[in-house]
Each structure stands twice: as C-alpha cells, then as structure tokens.
Design a protein around this motif. Structure first.
Motif, PDB file in Angstrom:
ATOM      1  N   ASP A   6     -23.912  11.673 -22.891  1.00  0.00           N
ATOM      2  CA  ASP A   6     -25.315  11.270 -22.976  1.00  0.00           C
ATOM      3  C   ASP A   6     -25.473  10.001 -23.800  1.00  0.00           C
ATOM      4  O   ASP A   6     -26.275   9.121 -23.459  1.00  0.00           O
ATOM      5  CB  ASP A   6     -26.165  12.391 -23.584  1.00  0.00           C
ATOM      6  CG  ASP A   6     -26.336  13.567 -22.624  1.00  0.00           C
ATOM      7  OD1 ASP A   6     -26.095  13.395 -21.410  1.00  0.00           O
ATOM      8  OD2 ASP A   6     -26.714  14.656 -23.100  1.00  0.00           O
TER       9      ASP A   6
ATOM     10  N   ARG B 295     -24.110   7.024 -21.709  1.00  0.00           N
ATOM     11  CA  ARG B 295     -25.041   6.788 -20.607  1.00  0.00           C
ATOM     12  C   ARG B 295     -26.314   6.124 -21.130  1.00  0.00           C
ATOM     13  O   ARG B 295     -26.800   5.148 -20.557  1.00  0.00           O
ATOM     14  CB  ARG B 295     -25.384   8.092 -19.886  1.00  0.00           C
ATOM     15  CG  ARG B 295     -26.304   7.885 -18.681  1.00  0.00           C
ATOM     16  CD  ARG B 295     -26.644   9.176 -17.941  1.00  0.00           C
ATOM     17  NE  ARG B 295     -25.457   9.888 -17.500  1.00  0.00           N
ATOM     18  CZ  ARG B 295     -25.007  11.030 -18.040  1.00  0.00           C
ATOM     19  NH1 ARG B 295     -25.650  11.597 -19.028  1.00  0.00           N
ATOM     20  NH2 ARG B 295     -23.918  11.606 -17.573  1.00  0.00           N
TER      21      ARG B 295
ATOM     22  N   THR C 209     -25.028   7.860 -11.099  1.00  0.00           N
ATOM     23  CA  THR C 209     -24.290   7.593 -12.325  1.00  0.00           C
ATOM     24  C   THR C 209     -23.166   8.612 -12.490  1.00  0.00           C
ATOM     25  O   THR C 209     -23.312   9.779 -12.128  1.00  0.00           O
ATOM     26  CB  THR C 209     -25.251   7.667 -13.527  1.00  0.00           C
ATOM     27  OG1 THR C 209     -26.264   6.678 -13.359  1.00  0.00           O
ATOM     28  CG2 THR C 209     -24.549   7.432 -14.833  1.00  0.00           C
TER      29      THR C 209
ATOM     30  N   LEU D 290     -19.896  10.672 -17.962  1.00  0.00           N
ATOM     31  CA  LEU D 290     -20.296   9.885 -19.127  1.00  0.00           C
ATOM     32  C   LEU D 290     -21.067  10.768 -20.099  1.00  0.00           C
ATOM     33  O   LEU D 290     -21.909  11.569 -19.684  1.00  0.00           O
ATOM     34  CB  LEU D 290     -21.184   8.707 -18.707  1.00  0.00           C
ATOM     35  CG  LEU D 290     -20.554   7.639 -17.819  1.00  0.00           C
ATOM     36  CD1 LEU D 290     -21.610   6.636 -17.383  1.00  0.00           C
ATOM     37  CD2 LEU D 290     -19.409   6.953 -18.535  1.00  0.00           C
TER      38      LEU D 290
ATOM     39  N   LEU E 200     -21.745   2.195 -15.449  1.00  0.00           N
ATOM     40  CA  LEU E 200     -22.403   3.471 -15.166  1.00  0.00           C
ATOM     41  C   LEU E 200     -21.759   4.205 -13.983  1.00  0.00           C
ATOM     42  O   LEU E 200     -22.024   5.384 -13.754  1.00  0.00           O
ATOM     43  CB  LEU E 200     -23.892   3.253 -14.871  1.00  0.00           C
ATOM     44  CG  LEU E 200     -24.771   2.966 -16.065  1.00  0.00           C
ATOM     45  CD1 LEU E 200     -26.106   2.366 -15.637  1.00  0.00           C
ATOM     46  CD2 LEU E 200     -24.982   4.246 -16.871  1.00  0.00           C
TER      47      LEU E 200
END
Length: 106
Positions: A28, A31, A22, A26, A71
C-alpha cells in the motif's frame, strides 16, 4: 466509479477496452507513493500543455509513463504464468469476451 475487473484481476474495462490493473503485489505504501508521482506528473502535463512548453511536456509525459510502468500498468506484465498481455485491446477480441458479454449492463 466501480469499473468491471476481469476475474483474474489483471484488467479493468473502460468503454469496452481492457486496461492493465496495478500490480497487486505492491505494498500500500509503495502503491500510494507511485500514484502520487503519477498524479504529479499528470498535473505537470496539464501545465505544460497550457504553457505550450514542448520540453516540459515531453518530460512530464515521460514521468507519467515511468510511474505507470512502476505501477505495472505498462511495460512488462506483473503476472508470471506467461499469459499474453491484452492491455488496450477491445474486450470482444480477447479471451475475456464471453465474461464481459455476460456482465449485467454490458
């Protein structure tokens, strides 16, 4: 399960094959939302398979793919240095072969 991750963090290894990690950029929150979407889509795949609904299955698989692209696990790579993508390649056929060979338990 603690899977080996390449030193650059781009991939993890499952049964000798590289899988793109991933995108670490990104947040948290983002994600987490994308992972939730992915899990929901995977459950929809299971349901569609069980009901043998081809249309629902195609839609659910498209949702899985969209979540994985968001992602950074599929689609365009998330790194910017121009290095080739080795997603889904056998480790032994990539520049990570020596690193993987030197891991304990490999």
């Amino acid at each position: 399960m603690n899977l080996p991750t390449t030193p650059d963090g781009r991939y993890f290894v499952v049964r000798g094959r590289l899988w793109r990690a991933t995108n670490p950029a990104l947040s948290d929150a983002v994600r987490g939302e994308l992972v939730q979407q992915l899990m929901n889509a995977r459950r929809a795949v299971k349901t569609a398979l069980g009901s043998q609904d081809a249309h629902a299955l195609a839609q659910a698989r498209a949702e899985v793919n969209a979540a994985k692209i968001s992602l950074g696990e599929r689609g365009p790579v998330w790194w910017t240095d121009g290095v080739q993508d080795f997603n889904r390649h056998l480790v032994k056929n990539t520049p990570y072969a020596e690193w993987y060979q030197n891991l304990d338990g490999s």
